[in-house]
Design an enzyme around this catalytic site. Sequence first.
Site, PDB file in Angstrom:
ATOM      1  N   ALA A   1      53.426  58.622  32.312  1.00  0.00           N
ATOM      2  CA  ALA A   1      53.605  58.425  30.862  1.00  0.00           C
ATOM      3  C   ALA A   1      54.922  59.049  30.428  1.00  0.00           C
ATOM      4  O   ALA A   1      55.704  59.518  31.256  1.00  0.00           O
ATOM      5  CB  ALA A   1      52.445  59.036  30.103  1.00  0.00           C
ATOM      6  N   ASN A   2      55.181  59.056  29.135  1.00  0.00           N
ATOM      7  CA  ASN A   2      56.370  59.744  28.613  1.00  0.00           C
ATOM      8  C   ASN A   2      56.008  60.470  27.323  1.00  0.00           C
ATOM      9  O   ASN A   2      54.878  60.405  26.861  1.00  0.00           O
ATOM     10  CB  ASN A   2      57.524  58.745  28.415  1.00  0.00           C
ATOM     11  CG  ASN A   2      57.166  57.673  27.414  1.00  0.00           C
ATOM     12  OD1 ASN A   2      56.939  57.957  26.250  1.00  0.00           O
ATOM     13  ND2 ASN A   2      57.100  56.431  27.877  1.00  0.00           N
ATOM     14  N   ARG A   3      56.998  61.151  26.753  1.00  0.00           N
ATOM     15  CA  ARG A   3      56.714  62.073  25.647  1.00  0.00           C
ATOM     16  C   ARG A   3      56.713  61.426  24.257  1.00  0.00           C
ATOM     17  O   ARG A   3      56.684  62.126  23.261  1.00  0.00           O
ATOM     18  CB  ARG A   3      57.771  63.182  25.630  1.00  0.00           C
ATOM     19  CG  ARG A   3      57.724  64.079  26.809  1.00  0.00           C
ATOM     20  CD  ARG A   3      58.767  65.168  26.674  1.00  0.00           C
ATOM     21  NE  ARG A   3      58.983  65.860  27.920  1.00  0.00           N
ATOM     22  CZ  ARG A   3      58.174  66.795  28.405  1.00  0.00           C
ATOM     23  NH1 ARG A   3      57.109  67.159  27.726  1.00  0.00           N
ATOM     24  NH2 ARG A   3      58.430  67.373  29.560  1.00  0.00           N
TER      25      ARG A   3
END
Length: 407
Positions: free
Chosen positions: A213-215
């Site tokens: 995932a990412n932020r």
Amino acid sequence: MPLKDRRILLIITGGIAAYKALILIRRLREKRAAVRAVMSSGAHNFLTPLSVSAVAGAPPLDDLFDPRDEHDVGHIRLSREADLIVVAPASADFMAKMANGLADDLASAVYLASDKPVMVAPAMNPMMWQHPATRRNMERLKDDGVAIIGPETGEMAESGEAGMGRMSEPEDIAKAIEVFLFGTETKTPLAGRSVLVTAGPTYEPIDPVRYIANRSSGRQGYAIAAVAARAGADVTLVSGPVSLPDPRGVNVIRIETARAMADAVEAALPADIAIMSAAVADWRVQMEGGEKIKKEQGAPPPSLSLVENPDILKTVARHQTHRPDIVVGFAAETEKVVEHAIAKRQRKGCDWIVANDVSPGTGIMGGSENAVHLITENGVEDWPRMDKEAVAVRLVTRLADCFAKQV
Ligand code: CTP
């Protein structure tokens, strides 16, 4: 003239930016709004009731216990009659009162006694703005449905100190008020238009319990969807996993993977405008495991082989049958922000790119503020750092202007 005859109750609180309230009243009256001002006691240190009266065309109200005012107007009636309450400038102290429901003077009592929409334009010293107490109050106000415009970065009038805390310019506040009130107008700038927004990260599974995932927090896209809906558009928001509530009046489709987002976007077309703010994972794991990957004694860690995900923005921008009239992409970069974004606009075939620097030091990814550059066919505009809601208002206003010109 969307503000014609709209009743705006302007609460002016203490702070050097109070002088800008006079310009704001002017701008609003030029747009034919009816402005009634309330001055907090702190505002008297910076402005005289006479000057407010001169520009507003009516004397400001300022004392909760003035029996004459209570008889003539009454704080309850005052707040109920307004179409919108605007607090500009909003001091840290006044925002704290609003967030905690204090009502010990006319200005705060008017806020508390009202069920009308409220917009605040904060103005304060940068240290006060950054203080955890102010951050907490801001979050509460947002949860209470208060719209925030600004503040912006710049030099403080009183100290020459630079930083975030300068009140937005009166022209921008007046514009934001227009967009905000569109939601309660029958004639709205994006009425009859459909807007498709993507937001948030995507989760790319490794096995049934793990993912890449990412932020991304989704805040910018959610703010855009909310503002577009208030501007009268029919909004579909395709969202990756985020912890944000559905914006009011928006059709929200929640997905997890890039491929699911691509399918949902395709299904949501045609649309007049597409705004692709999602931080889509560029790659997914080639062989997603059906079972949880176990650690084998003595075996090396598993290696992940990645394959590219569909490029949703590119697909929409180059769509053969349903290309929206305006396609807006986002470019989150950590270096050469504008240069990369200009190239990205060409590569993806979109009309505009909203580019921002998401290096860890900026606090933008996952934070509540954004500093963007708008890249269009006409060049690059550098927007000051501001709240993500304010970026959304400005972007939606620009989009509405484009359609207004076409008519
Ligand atoms: N985007 C998309 N689908 C993808 C990847 C990105 O729709 N698979 C969209 C994003 O929503 C954003 C824009 O494309 O609007 C820019 O995404 P970005 O990841 O920065 O672009 P890339 O082409 O992947 O460039 P980079 O090499 O910088 O990652």
